[in-house]
Every structure is written in structure tokens, then in C-alpha cells.
Scaffold this motif. Structure first.
Motif, PDB file in Angstrom:
ATOM      1  N   ALA A 116      21.431 -33.691 -97.766  1.00  8.39           N
ATOM      2  CA  ALA A 116      20.538 -33.348 -97.232  1.00  8.39           C
ATOM      3  C   ALA A 116      19.953 -31.820 -97.923  1.00  8.39           C
ATOM      4  CB  ALA A 116      20.734 -33.215 -95.715  1.00  8.39           C
ATOM      5  N   PRO A 117      18.693 -31.703 -97.985  1.00  8.78           N
ATOM      6  CA  PRO A 117      18.419 -30.479 -98.605  1.00  8.78           C
ATOM      7  C   PRO A 117      19.092 -29.031 -97.975  1.00  8.78           C
ATOM      8  CG  PRO A 117      16.408 -31.676 -98.435  1.00  8.78           C
ATOM      9  CD  PRO A 117      17.462 -32.468 -97.467  1.00  8.78           C
ATOM     10  N   ASP A 118      19.503 -28.256 -98.767  1.00  2.00           N
ATOM     11  CA  ASP A 118      19.884 -27.036 -98.398  1.00  2.00           C
ATOM     12  C   ASP A 118      21.252 -27.236 -97.595  1.00  2.00           C
ATOM     13  OD1 ASP A 118      17.978 -25.580-100.018  1.00  2.00           O
ATOM     14  OD2 ASP A 118      16.554 -25.619 -98.155  1.00  2.00           O
ATOM     15  N   ARG A 119      22.072 -28.090 -97.501  1.00  2.19           N
ATOM     16  CA  ARG A 119      23.304 -28.338 -96.815  1.00  2.19           C
ATOM     17  C   ARG A 119      24.627 -28.413 -97.622  1.00  2.19           C
ATOM     18  NH1 ARG A 119      22.211 -30.262 -91.743  1.00  2.19           N
ATOM     19  NH2 ARG A 119      24.302 -29.716 -91.296  1.00  2.19           N
ATOM     20  N   ALA A 120      24.157 -28.531 -98.923  1.00  2.00           N
ATOM     21  CA  ALA A 120      25.665 -28.548 -99.695  1.00  2.00           C
ATOM     22  C   ALA A 120      26.555 -27.528 -99.516  1.00  2.00           C
ATOM     23  CB  ALA A 120      25.084 -28.564-101.306  1.00  2.00           C
ATOM     24  N   GLU A 121      27.896 -28.068 -99.443  1.00  4.76           N
ATOM     25  CA  GLU A 121      28.786 -27.133 -99.261  1.00  4.76           C
ATOM     26  C   GLU A 121      30.011 -27.411-100.635  1.00  4.76           C
ATOM     27  OE1 GLU A 121      29.579 -26.395 -94.681  1.00  4.76           O
ATOM     28  OE2 GLU A 121      31.115 -27.976 -95.753  1.00  4.76           O
ATOM     29  N   ILE A 122      30.560 -26.217-100.922  1.00  4.90           N
ATOM     30  CA  ILE A 122      31.512 -26.270-102.060  1.00  4.90           C
ATOM     31  C   ILE A 122      32.721 -25.634-101.665  1.00  4.90           C
ATOM     32  CG2 ILE A 122      32.265 -25.367-104.138  1.00  4.90           C
ATOM     33  CD1 ILE A 122      29.182 -25.392-105.091  1.00  4.90           C
ATOM     34  N   ILE A 123      33.996 -26.494-101.502  1.00  3.99           N
ATOM     35  CA  ILE A 123      35.342 -25.919-101.280  1.00  3.99           C
ATOM     36  C   ILE A 123      35.941 -25.169-102.158  1.00  3.99           C
ATOM     37  CG2 ILE A 123      37.516 -26.761-100.453  1.00  3.99           C
ATOM     38  CD1 ILE A 123      36.246 -29.325 -99.296  1.00  3.99           C
ATOM     39  N   VAL A 124      36.287 -23.809-101.796  1.00  5.42           N
ATOM     40  CA  VAL A 124      37.066 -22.867-102.640  1.00  5.42           C
ATOM     41  C   VAL A 124      38.466 -22.811-102.110  1.00  5.42           C
ATOM     42  CG1 VAL A 124      35.056 -21.990-103.650  1.00  5.42           C
ATOM     43  CG2 VAL A 124      36.029 -20.916-101.643  1.00  5.42           C
ATOM     44  N   ILE A 176      36.763 -31.587 -96.248  1.00  3.85           N
ATOM     45  CA  ILE A 176      35.961 -32.306 -96.852  1.00  3.85           C
ATOM     46  C   ILE A 176      35.044 -32.957 -95.602  1.00  3.85           C
ATOM     47  CG2 ILE A 176      35.260 -34.344 -98.364  1.00  3.85           C
ATOM     48  CD1 ILE A 176      37.563 -33.656 -99.926  1.00  3.85           C
ATOM     49  N   GLY A 177      33.768 -32.707 -95.880  1.00  4.10           N
ATOM     50  CA  GLY A 177      32.626 -33.393 -94.984  1.00  4.10           C
ATOM     51  C   GLY A 177      31.333 -33.959 -95.666  1.00  4.10           C
ATOM     52  N   GLU A 178      30.614 -34.492 -94.793  1.00  2.00           N
ATOM     53  CA  GLU A 178      29.572 -35.334 -95.656  1.00  2.00           C
ATOM     54  C   GLU A 178      28.435 -34.412 -96.306  1.00  2.00           C
ATOM     55  OE1 GLU A 178      27.086 -36.817 -92.778  1.00  2.00           O
ATOM     56  OE2 GLU A 178      26.451 -35.035 -91.709  1.00  2.00           O
ATOM     57  N   ASN A 179      28.533 -33.085 -96.305  1.00  2.00           N
ATOM     58  CA  ASN A 179      27.792 -32.305 -97.273  1.00  2.00           C
ATOM     59  C   ASN A 179      28.663 -31.655 -98.460  1.00  2.00           C
ATOM     60  OD1 ASN A 179      25.477 -32.817 -95.754  1.00  2.00           O
ATOM     61  ND2 ASN A 179      26.225 -31.184 -94.362  1.00  2.00           N
ATOM     62  N   THR A 180      29.786 -32.155 -98.591  1.00  2.00           N
ATOM     63  CA  THR A 180      30.585 -31.243 -99.429  1.00  2.00           C
ATOM     64  C   THR A 180      30.499 -32.240-100.951  1.00  2.00           C
ATOM     65  OG1 THR A 180      32.465 -31.315 -98.112  1.00  2.00           O
ATOM     66  CG2 THR A 180      32.989 -30.968-100.435  1.00  2.00           C
ATOM     67  N   VAL A 181      29.990 -31.105-101.830  1.00  2.73           N
ATOM     68  CA  VAL A 181      29.583 -31.669-103.245  1.00  2.73           C
ATOM     69  C   VAL A 181      30.721 -31.374-104.236  1.00  2.73           C
ATOM     70  CG1 VAL A 181      27.222 -31.256-102.631  1.00  2.73           C
ATOM     71  CG2 VAL A 181      28.212 -29.655-103.802  1.00  2.73           C
ATOM     72  N   ALA A 182      31.638 -30.282-104.024  1.00  4.64           N
ATOM     73  CA  ALA A 182      32.375 -29.974-105.120  1.00  4.64           C
ATOM     74  C   ALA A 182      33.596 -29.467-104.574  1.00  4.64           C
ATOM     75  CB  ALA A 182      31.806 -29.125-105.826  1.00  4.64           C
ATOM     76  N   VAL A 183      34.671 -29.383-105.195  1.00  6.07           N
ATOM     77  CA  VAL A 183      35.814 -28.607-104.940  1.00  6.07           C
ATOM     78  C   VAL A 183      36.165 -27.642-106.218  1.00  6.07           C
ATOM     79  CG1 VAL A 183      38.369 -28.484-104.915  1.00  6.07           C
ATOM     80  CG2 VAL A 183      37.225 -30.320-103.602  1.00  6.07           C
ATOM     81  N   LEU A 184      35.902 -26.208-105.887  1.00 11.73           N
ATOM     82  CA  LEU A 184      36.206 -25.253-107.081  1.00 11.73           C
ATOM     83  C   LEU A 184      37.570 -24.533-107.102  1.00 11.73           C
ATOM     84  CD1 LEU A 184      34.999 -23.619-109.481  1.00 11.73           C
ATOM     85  CD2 LEU A 184      33.833 -22.118-107.703  1.00 11.73           C
ATOM     86  N   ILE A 185      38.264 -24.900-108.048  1.00 13.39           N
ATOM     87  CA  ILE A 185      39.541 -24.206-107.924  1.00 13.39           C
ATOM     88  C   ILE A 185      40.069 -23.738-109.409  1.00 13.39           C
ATOM     89  CG2 ILE A 185      40.335 -25.185-105.918  1.00 13.39           C
ATOM     90  CD1 ILE A 185      42.083 -27.135-107.755  1.00 13.39           C
ATOM     91  N   GLU A 186      40.898 -22.777-109.384  1.00  8.66           N
ATOM     92  CA  GLU A 186      41.566 -22.436-110.687  1.00  8.66           C
ATOM     93  C   GLU A 186      42.805 -23.390-110.911  1.00  8.66           C
ATOM     94  OE1 GLU A 186      41.560 -17.917-111.011  1.00  8.66           O
ATOM     95  OE2 GLU A 186      41.271 -18.323-108.729  1.00  8.66           O
ATOM     96  N   PRO A 187      43.187 -24.092-111.990  1.00 12.35           N
ATOM     97  CA  PRO A 187      44.567 -24.653-111.902  1.00 12.35           C
ATOM     98  C   PRO A 187      45.618 -23.920-111.705  1.00 12.35           C
ATOM     99  CG  PRO A 187      42.829 -25.654-113.728  1.00 12.35           C
ATOM    100  CD  PRO A 187      42.170 -24.330-113.073  1.00 12.35           C
ATOM    101  N   ILE A 188      45.541 -22.421-112.381  1.00 11.11           N
ATOM    102  CA  ILE A 188      46.623 -21.604-112.092  1.00 11.11           C
ATOM    103  C   ILE A 188      45.445 -20.237-111.636  1.00 11.11           C
ATOM    104  CG2 ILE A 188      48.112 -20.055-112.983  1.00 11.11           C
ATOM    105  CD1 ILE A 188      49.038 -22.270-114.715  1.00 11.11           C
ATOM    106  N   GLU A 218      42.486 -37.025-107.004  1.00  6.27           N
ATOM    107  CA  GLU A 218      42.384 -38.282-106.042  1.00  6.27           C
ATOM    108  C   GLU A 218      41.814 -38.156-104.774  1.00  6.27           C
ATOM    109  OE1 GLU A 218      46.630 -38.890-105.343  1.00  6.27           O
ATOM    110  OE2 GLU A 218      47.035 -39.365-107.222  1.00  6.27           O
ATOM    111  N   THR A 219      41.726 -36.630-104.316  1.00  5.14           N
ATOM    112  CA  THR A 219      40.721 -36.791-102.942  1.00  5.14           C
ATOM    113  C   THR A 219      39.447 -36.463-103.409  1.00  5.14           C
ATOM    114  OG1 THR A 219      42.697 -35.367-102.147  1.00  5.14           O
ATOM    115  CG2 THR A 219      40.311 -34.978-101.368  1.00  5.14           C
ATOM    116  N   CYS A 220      39.126 -35.905-104.505  1.00  4.55           N
ATOM    117  CA  CYS A 220      37.534 -35.890-105.090  1.00  4.55           C
ATOM    118  C   CYS A 220      37.096 -37.290-105.273  1.00  4.55           C
ATOM    119  CB  CYS A 220      37.648 -34.681-105.953  1.00  4.55           C
ATOM    120  SG  CYS A 220      37.717 -33.124-105.545  1.00  4.55           S
TER     121      CYS A 220
END
Length: 405
Positions: free
Chosen positions: A120-128, A175-187, A206-208
Motif C-alpha cells: 500500500a502507498p507510503d507503507r513500505a518498511e525496510i529491515i536493518v 517481516i510483515g506484509e509491508n516489508t520490501v527489503a532487508v538492508l544489511i552489511e555482510p560484515i 532464504e528468508t527474503c
């Protein structure tokens, strides 16, 4: 107003003024040489003044340096073709700094979520991840948990959720219905070269995939040969949906960064929605292409892997002798200094006095990231200096303060 320098005081550099450099060595204005053991936080992976990179820049300087993306230039497409081939992806978005690449990745992920996933518009979430460092813009520091980066710079943008780094169960729960990305540093580099548990990046992948979420890997410090592979994700046997690249991509000459992904992701951008005056300029593209050509040989990845074993072994031998913990991958390591011997800054100053440039982070950690062109003799010489610094500090304090009691 205090102080006489016209420079804003957003840095507290070590007391050395560098005037020249070649390979892994730099020289100050008085002619004293220092071994560069930081490589501008991996931006100088190929050393100072690499002949192939200097030649590419000089050749382009004689032709044209900036056109803006209002027009095509004859260096950008070859650069894009080479970089996407190196990464095994279909498209790249050229930018300048690492922070710009992260900001661009965030915008792309949100657009992908709305246009492809149906969020939905303006609901996107990114996990950090907690402990992250992705840059210094107001959006990025808004999801930092470092008070020095965050305090007094709000209000901050919504749309980010933080989970503990390395905790796959916490990530899955977030992670929920509005999750669009997981942003992480591999290290996590700025955090002190923090390496996640074995299997974590595979579990993130696998989770993504299972939840139709983009896996965005910030390889701005860890990528382009630093950890003994082209990307740290290669070491983990995973392929993210999006690579964020920078630092070493500019060869230590010009700022160059990029978002690299398949067309299904980057193809969501439409003309006019995102851009950069300098992103993809002919000079940057020429240097970036030369960097990719160096990486295509595999030589620098092999050097980082081989010499990284020596670096890690030597540092681990100092645990209990002034170092409390070591984390290393390739030619990249974090060593935690025993507080009984002093702070990381104090040890860095002692190293400077002995001709080696390193930098502290978070009080007690020293980061080691020499240029990948460093020779084994120079590497061992610098580690000998570190050993000597620790020995001198051990001898200057009562033994009971650092014998484990």
C-alpha cells in the motif's frame, strides 16, 4: 568562535598531514613515510597511484570529464557492462558516494515494493540491523543506533525496523506484509569488522526469497576484493538481489558508487524519478571500468585471501597480550584493545609514532585494512610494530591489571 582552522570540526584526525603516496605507503610534508593500514576505509584497495588506474584517469582527463546524464557518454556503457558482468546482474545505477548508493537502494526498494509487490502507498518498511553503518545522510542516520551519528539530527524518516545483527529469528519475526527489503552489511565495518554467525547470510537469503522481500547487501566496504572474494556474499555462497558498491570502485581517484541488480528490480525506475549530476560521468566511468578490469584477473582477491591468513593468525596470537578479541576476513580485521592498556585512539597514536597508520572505532577497537597491493614483508613489518606497541603498554602498567584477574 574557537580555533584557527577554517575547517568544520566533524573529524578528529590523527596528527599527521599526508602529502604523497605510492602503493601501500604515504609520506607526510616532512618526508616521513608511513605504511597505510587503513586504505581510506577500503577506498584505496588497489593502493595509492596504481599505474593502470592513473593511466585511465589521465587518458580521460585529456578527452572529457563531465557531460551529465542529459547525454550519453562513450565510457558509461562499457563500465556498466563490465560491472554487471562482474556481479552477475543485468543493470546498474551509477552514483558517486556510498551514502548515495544506499539512498538510491532505499528508493528503488520502495518503488519495487509499491509497483511490483503491491504494498500500500507510503507503507513500505525496510529491515536493518543494529550496529549498522550505511552513511551519514539524515535518512540513514535515522536508523542508526550510534548516538554520535544520530543525536541532534532528527526528525527522521519512518519506514525502518531494526533487528539484532546476526539474529535470523529476530529478522524472520520482523517481516510483515509491508516489508520490501532487508538492508544489511555482510560484515559490519564501522562497528569493528563484526562477522555474523556461520550460515546467517544464507538464512537471510532464504528468508527474503520465501517472503518476497529484497535482500540488499551493502558491500561498500566489504566488496571488491577486500575479504578475499569479489564480494563477501561470495564467501557465504549467496547472491543478494541488490549490491550496493562504492569506495574501491573509484580506485582512490574519484568518488564512484553503484546500485547493481537485475532488471526486475532496477527496471522499476522511470526517467526523471532519480538522478545525479555527476553520477556516471566519463571520468568516473573510465576509472570504474579500470577497477573492474583489475578485479577480473582475480589477483587482488587471491592476495587478500592469502595475506589475510597471515594477518588473522598474527593478530590472534596477540589475544591475551593486549588484545581481547580479533575478527578478520581477508585483509580486513578488527582487534579489540584491552582497556587496561589504553584506548584504541591511544594505541593508534603509538602506531603512528612507529610509522603505521590505523584508526580506532567505538573506543577500544582498531581496524586494519591495508591496500591489497601490500607486500608480505610490509604486512609483517606493520604487525611487528603492533606487537611492539602492545608490549610497551603492557610493561607500563601493573601486571595485575591485565593478567585476567
Amino acid at each position: 568562535m574557537t580555533g584557527s582552522s577554517p575547517l568544520a570540526r566533524n573529524y578528529s584526525p590523527l596528527p599527521v598531514t599526508i602529502a604523497d603516496g605510492s602503493g601501500a605507503w604515504v609520506t607526510d610534508g616532512d618526508g616521513r613515510r608511513y605504511l597505510d593500514f587503513l586504505a581510506a576505509y577500503s577506498a584505496v584497495n588497489f593502493g595509492h597511484g596504481h599505474p593502470a588506474l592513473i593511466a585511465a584517469a589521465q587518458e580521460q582527463l585529456q578527452r572529457i570529464t563531465l557531460t551529465s546524464r542529459a547525454f550519453d557518454n562513450d565510457r558509461l556503457l562499457p563500465f556498466a557492462e563490465a560491472l554487471t558482468s562482474l556481479a552477475g546482474k543485468q543493470m546498474m545505477l551509477p552514483m558517486n558516494t556510498g551514502a548515495e548508493a544506499v539512498e538510491s537502494g532505499i528508493k528503488v526498494a520502495r518503488a519495487w515494493g509499491y509497483r511490483m509487490k503491491g504494498v500500500a502507498p507510503d507503507r513500505a518498511e525496510i529491515i536493518v540491523a543494529a550496529g549498522n553503518f550505511h552513511g551519514r545522510t539524515t535518512t540513514i542516520v535515522g536508523f542508526s543506533d550510534d548516538p554520535q551519528a544520530r543525536d541532534d539530527f532528527g526528525p527522521f524518516a519512518p519506514g525502518f525496523r531494526t533487528v539484532p545483527y546476526g539474529d535470523i529469528d529476530a529478522l524472520r519475526s520482523a517481516i510483515g506484509e509491508n516489508t520490501v527489503a532487508v538492508l544489511i552489511e555482510p560484515i559490519q565495518g564501522e562497528a569493528g569488522v563484526v562477522i555474523p554467525p556461520e550460515g546467517y547470510l544464507r538464512a537471510v537469503r532464504e528468508t527474503c526469497t520465501r517472503n518476497d522481500v529484497l535482500f540488499i547487501a551493502d558491500e561498500i566496504q566489504s566488496g571488491l576484493g577486500r575479504t578475499g572474494a569479489t564480494f563477501e556474499c561470495d564467501n557465504a555462497g549467496v547472491v543478494p538481489d541488490v549490491y550496493l558498491l562504492g569506495k574501491a570502485l573509484g580506485g582512490g581517484i574519484v568518488p564512484v558508487s553503484a546500485v547493481v541488480a537485475d532488471e526486475a528490480v532496477l527496471g522499476v525506475l522511470r526517467p526523471g524519478e532519480h538522478g545525479s549530476t555527476f553520477g556516471g560521468n566519463p571520468l568516473a566511468a573510465s576509472v570504474g571500468l579500470a577497477v573492474v578490469r583489475l578485479l577480473e584477473t582475480g589477483e587482488y582477491q587471491d592476495r587478500a585471501r592469502h595475506l589475510g591468513e597471515l594477518l588473522g593468525d598474527r593478530l590472534r596470537s596477540l589475544v591475551g597480550r593486549g588484545v581481547t578479541a580479533v575478527r578478520s576476513r581477508g585483509l580486513w580485521a578488527g582487534a579489540d584493545i584491552d582497556p587496561a592498556l589504553g584506548t584504541g585512539r591511544e594505541v593508534a597514536e603509538d602506531m603512528l609514532a612507529r610509522g603505521v597508520l590505523v584508526k580506532d572505532t567505538h573506543g577500544q577497537t582498531l581496524r586494519f585494512a591495508p591496500p591489497l597491493v601490500i607486500g608480505q614483508d610490509d604486512l609483517e613489518w606493520a604487525l611487528d610494530r603492533f606487537d611492539q606497541v602492545l608490549a610497551a603498554r603492557r610493561n607500563s602498567v601493573p601486571s595485575a591489571s591485565h593478567d585476567g584477574r
